[in-house]
Every structure is written in C-alpha cells, then in structure tokens.
Write a protein that holds these residues in place. Structure first.
Motif, PDB file in Angstrom:
ATOM      1  N   ASP A   1      38.034  38.572  48.212  1.00 34.50           N
ATOM      2  CA  ASP A   1      39.270  38.795  47.902  1.00 34.50           C
ATOM      3  C   ASP A   1      39.786  38.453  46.257  1.00 34.50           C
ATOM      4  OD1 ASP A   1      39.971  39.531  50.572  1.00 34.50           O
ATOM      5  OD2 ASP A   1      39.970  37.464  51.083  1.00 34.50           O
ATOM      6  N   ILE A   2      38.816  38.246  45.497  1.00 37.02           N
ATOM      7  CA  ILE A   2      39.225  38.287  43.936  1.00 37.02           C
ATOM      8  C   ILE A   2      40.058  39.301  43.512  1.00 37.02           C
ATOM      9  CG2 ILE A   2      38.376  37.683  41.573  1.00 37.02           C
ATOM     10  CD1 ILE A   2      35.959  36.276  43.105  1.00 37.02           C
ATOM     11  N   PRO A   3      41.145  39.147  43.164  1.00 33.74           N
ATOM     12  CA  PRO A   3      41.739  40.477  42.615  1.00 33.74           C
ATOM     13  C   PRO A   3      41.273  40.973  41.094  1.00 33.74           C
ATOM     14  CG  PRO A   3      43.189  38.385  42.087  1.00 33.74           C
ATOM     15  CD  PRO A   3      41.807  37.960  43.160  1.00 33.74           C
ATOM     16  N   ALA A   4      41.427  42.400  40.824  1.00 25.70           N
ATOM     17  CA  ALA A   4      41.063  42.925  39.697  1.00 25.70           C
ATOM     18  C   ALA A   4      41.775  42.022  38.417  1.00 25.70           C
ATOM     19  CB  ALA A   4      41.659  44.349  39.582  1.00 25.70           C
ATOM     20  N   ALA A   5      40.932  42.084  37.498  1.00 21.66           N
ATOM     21  CA  ALA A   5      41.248  41.190  36.164  1.00 21.66           C
ATOM     22  C   ALA A   5      40.652  41.863  35.105  1.00 21.66           C
ATOM     23  CB  ALA A   5      41.014  39.745  36.503  1.00 21.66           C
ATOM     24  N   PRO A   6      41.434  42.852  34.381  1.00 22.96           N
ATOM     25  CA  PRO A   6      40.995  43.513  33.241  1.00 22.96           C
ATOM     26  C   PRO A   6      40.688  42.658  32.266  1.00 22.96           C
ATOM     27  CG  PRO A   6      43.254  44.495  34.207  1.00 22.96           C
ATOM     28  CD  PRO A   6      42.802  43.251  34.831  1.00 22.96           C
ATOM     29  N   GLU A   7      41.152  41.615  31.829  1.00 23.27           N
ATOM     30  CA  GLU A   7      40.710  40.595  30.876  1.00 23.27           C
ATOM     31  C   GLU A   7      39.346  40.047  31.166  1.00 23.27           C
ATOM     32  OE1 GLU A   7      42.120  40.190  27.921  1.00 23.27           O
ATOM     33  OE2 GLU A   7      43.287  41.961  28.606  1.00 23.27           O
ATOM     34  N   ALA A   8      39.184  39.902  32.305  1.00 24.89           N
ATOM     35  CA  ALA A   8      37.825  39.316  32.522  1.00 24.89           C
ATOM     36  C   ALA A   8      36.619  40.157  32.574  1.00 24.89           C
ATOM     37  CB  ALA A   8      37.775  38.532  34.263  1.00 24.89           C
ATOM     38  N   ASP A   9      36.992  41.494  32.793  1.00 25.15           N
ATOM     39  CA  ASP A   9      35.895  42.726  32.819  1.00 25.15           C
ATOM     40  C   ASP A   9      35.692  42.763  31.296  1.00 25.15           C
ATOM     41  OD1 ASP A   9      34.699  44.777  34.126  1.00 25.15           O
ATOM     42  OD2 ASP A   9      35.880  45.999  33.809  1.00 25.15           O
ATOM     43  N   LYS A  10      36.448  42.368  30.404  1.00 28.68           N
ATOM     44  CA  LYS A  10      35.968  42.330  28.955  1.00 28.68           C
ATOM     45  C   LYS A  10      34.822  41.417  28.588  1.00 28.68           C
ATOM     46  CE  LYS A  10      40.469  44.326  27.832  1.00 28.68           C
ATOM     47  NZ  LYS A  10      41.760  44.066  26.850  1.00 28.68           N
ATOM     48  N   ILE A  11      34.650  40.375  29.323  1.00 27.35           N
ATOM     49  CA  ILE A  11      33.694  39.467  29.060  1.00 27.35           C
ATOM     50  C   ILE A  11      32.210  40.050  29.135  1.00 27.35           C
ATOM     51  CG2 ILE A  11      32.864  37.033  29.416  1.00 27.35           C
ATOM     52  CD1 ILE A  11      35.639  36.454  30.618  1.00 27.35           C
ATOM     53  N   PRO A  12      31.519  39.790  28.181  1.00 26.77           N
ATOM     54  CA  PRO A  12      30.096  40.423  28.041  1.00 26.77           C
ATOM     55  C   PRO A  12      29.435  39.888  29.419  1.00 26.77           C
ATOM     56  CG  PRO A  12      30.407  39.040  26.159  1.00 26.77           C
ATOM     57  CD  PRO A  12      31.856  39.316  27.044  1.00 26.77           C
ATOM     58  N   ARG A  13      28.330  40.328  30.268  1.00 26.13           N
ATOM     59  CA  ARG A  13      27.899  39.739  31.389  1.00 26.13           C
ATOM     60  C   ARG A  13      26.464  40.110  31.304  1.00 26.13           C
ATOM     61  NH1 ARG A  13      28.797  43.117  34.889  1.00 26.13           N
ATOM     62  NH2 ARG A  13      30.110  44.300  33.842  1.00 26.13           N
ATOM     63  N   VAL A  14      25.558  39.116  31.492  1.00 24.13           N
ATOM     64  CA  VAL A  14      24.238  39.155  31.654  1.00 24.13           C
ATOM     65  C   VAL A  14      23.620  38.821  33.093  1.00 24.13           C
ATOM     66  CG1 VAL A  14      22.084  38.107  30.659  1.00 24.13           C
ATOM     67  CG2 VAL A  14      24.133  38.297  29.318  1.00 24.13           C
ATOM     68  N   TYR A  15      22.929  39.779  33.570  1.00 23.89           N
ATOM     69  CA  TYR A  15      22.128  39.530  34.893  1.00 23.89           C
ATOM     70  C   TYR A  15      20.763  39.351  34.730  1.00 23.89           C
ATOM     71  CZ  TYR A  15      21.410  39.716  39.634  1.00 23.89           C
ATOM     72  OH  TYR A  15      21.163  39.277  41.027  1.00 23.89           O
ATOM     73  N   VAL A  16      20.157  38.086  35.309  1.00 23.77           N
ATOM     74  CA  VAL A  16      18.766  37.838  35.404  1.00 23.77           C
ATOM     75  C   VAL A  16      18.306  37.888  37.028  1.00 23.77           C
ATOM     76  CG1 VAL A  16      17.298  35.803  34.822  1.00 23.77           C
ATOM     77  CG2 VAL A  16      19.320  36.193  33.812  1.00 23.77           C
TER      78      VAL A  16
END
Length: 264
Positions: free
Chosen positions: A193-208
């Motif tokens: 249920d985490i709501p959409a967050a455009p600012e968070a989507d801009k944070i670079p993500r890394v998957y291992v």
C-alpha cells in the motif's frame, strides 16, 4: 578513496542491524560511515514484534534517523529481503535525505503499483494470509487471538540454514540462530500500500541479484528488475539469500563501485 559516503543498512525479516557487521566493518576501515538500523521489534529494539501495527510503525527507527540528519547530508540506503519495502517507504518519506538506494535480494516494487501475486508469495507480504507452504516453513504467532490474522512469524529452525544461509560460513549461521527474532506480519502487509511518490522515483536505484538464493527465486528477482528497472544492476553468482554473510567482500566492492557514481 577521496570520496567517502554514509551507508545506512536496513535488515530483512527476523534479522537486525547485527547482520551487516562485516559490511559495516569493511566500510569503516576504508573511511566510510556505516549505520545499521534496528527496525521496531528487531535486533536489540525492545518492542514486542506482535505489537507492531503497521509498516510505518515498524519503520519508525529508520524514519527517526533520517529526520535527524543535518540538512546538507544525504545517505546511501542499503536493504535486504523484505527490508526493501521499508527502504522504499523511507525514500518516499524523506527523498531529500537519500542519494542512492541499493536493494540486495530485496523487495523492489515501485510505489503506487500493483504487486504481482507471484512476488507477494515469496516476499511474505500477503496481509498475513497463511497458505500450506507458508505454514510448512514459518511458525506464526496469533497475538490478537486465533480467529484473527497472525501478528508475527519466524522461520522454523530446520529451514533456516537452507533458506537463508546455504552458502554462508557455518559460524555466521550459528551466530544468526542466536539472534533471529519473530518478524511483524502486520508491517509487511503495508508494503503493498505504499503510495506513489514521484520524488522518490528520482533517486538512483541499484539492484544486487543473488545467484544461489534458496529464499528468493532467480526468476522472481528478475521480474522485479523488469517491472522497475534500476540504474545499476549487479549479480553475485555465488551468493545465497544473505550476501552480507556469503559474499561480503564482493558486496563491499559493489557498494563502493555503485557509490562512486554519485557525490557524497
């Protein structure tokens, strides 16, 4: 290394900040900062996990830490397993405090989207619904009475080695068996249920990705990467679900390589 970063580690179900001790030590020895959070009811946090009522309640220690950072400081968040949901929620709450998010065999689902059932099953975030396979592997506690959903869950001892630490040193497995705690089911239910967050989507993500993971199947890790593509992707071919024990040196190199793409 001329640039030093602050890494903040978020554990998965049943674990605590203790599980990151090898990574924290290596980073500190090389001039970085490392903070290992105990979410509510985990690690040495004294809260009874059966009383943790929601994802935000569970995440409160992480939220408190991020909220108290100086205005000019950002951190690199690193999460494991279902702790990826806690990290994503924190990114949504405090996007200005996070410079990068690293998911280590972790729940990486874009906020505001529908989570496929196949991912719900393996991440144990089905709002506490108990199925035959889950009952086989997990012991559930019904803190609100047998007629209600379970309040906590803990992997049965006979499955811990194979599911969590199949490639890890025996001494780390032995340590873990003395420190694992029941995990709050009601907290994990909130990940869907985490709501959409455009600012968070801009944070670079890394998957291992972990190549010898008996807990989080390879195809399901691949599905998460496909549904929400990260900026960087790494594969630890010889790692079990707990890369912090089975492949700490390789994971250290990945963290520092990923971090080198951003400013401290």
């Amino acid at each position: 290394m001329s640039e030093h970063h602050h890494f903040v580690f978020v554990h998965g179900a049943g674990h605590g900040g203790w599980c990151w001790y090898k990574l924290a030590n290596s980073l500190r020895e090389n001039g970085h900062k490392a903070t290992c959070i105990d979410l509510k009811g985990s690690g040495i946090n004294l809260t009874d996990p059966n009383t943790v009522s929601s994802l935000d309640d569970y995440n409160q220690p992480l939220y408190d830490f991020l909220s108290q950072l100086p205005l000019d400081q950002k951190v690199i968040l690193v999460s494991h397993s279902v702790g990826g949901g806690s990290m994503t929620a924190a990114m949504c709450q405090y996007p200005s405090k996070v410079s990068m998010a690293v998911y280590v065999a972790a729940a990486m689902v874009k906020p505001g989207t529908i989570i496929p059932p196949i991912l719900k099953e393996v991440l144990k975030i089905c709002s506490g619904m108990i199925e035959t396979e889950a009952e086989k592997i997990w012991d559930f506690t019904f803190g609100n009475g047998p007629g209600n959903l379970p309040t906590s869950m803990m992997m049965k001892p006979e499955y811990v080695r194979d599911k969590y630490y199949n490639e890890s040193p025996m001494e780390d497995y032995t340590l873990a068996t003395t420190l694992l705690r029941p995990a709050p089911v009601m907290a994990f239910a909130g990940i869907v249920d985490i709501p959409a967050a455009p600012e968070a989507d801009k944070i670079p993500r890394v998957y291992v990705k972990t190549g010898k993971d008996n807990m989080f199947q390879s195809s399901r890790q691949d599905l998460m990467v496909t549904l929400w593509p990260p900026a960087q992707y790494f594969l630890l071919e010889e790692s079990d679900h707990s890369a912090f024990f089975s492949q700490p040196e390789a994971l250290y190199k990945i963290l520092t390589e990923a971090a080198s793409s951003i400013s401290p």
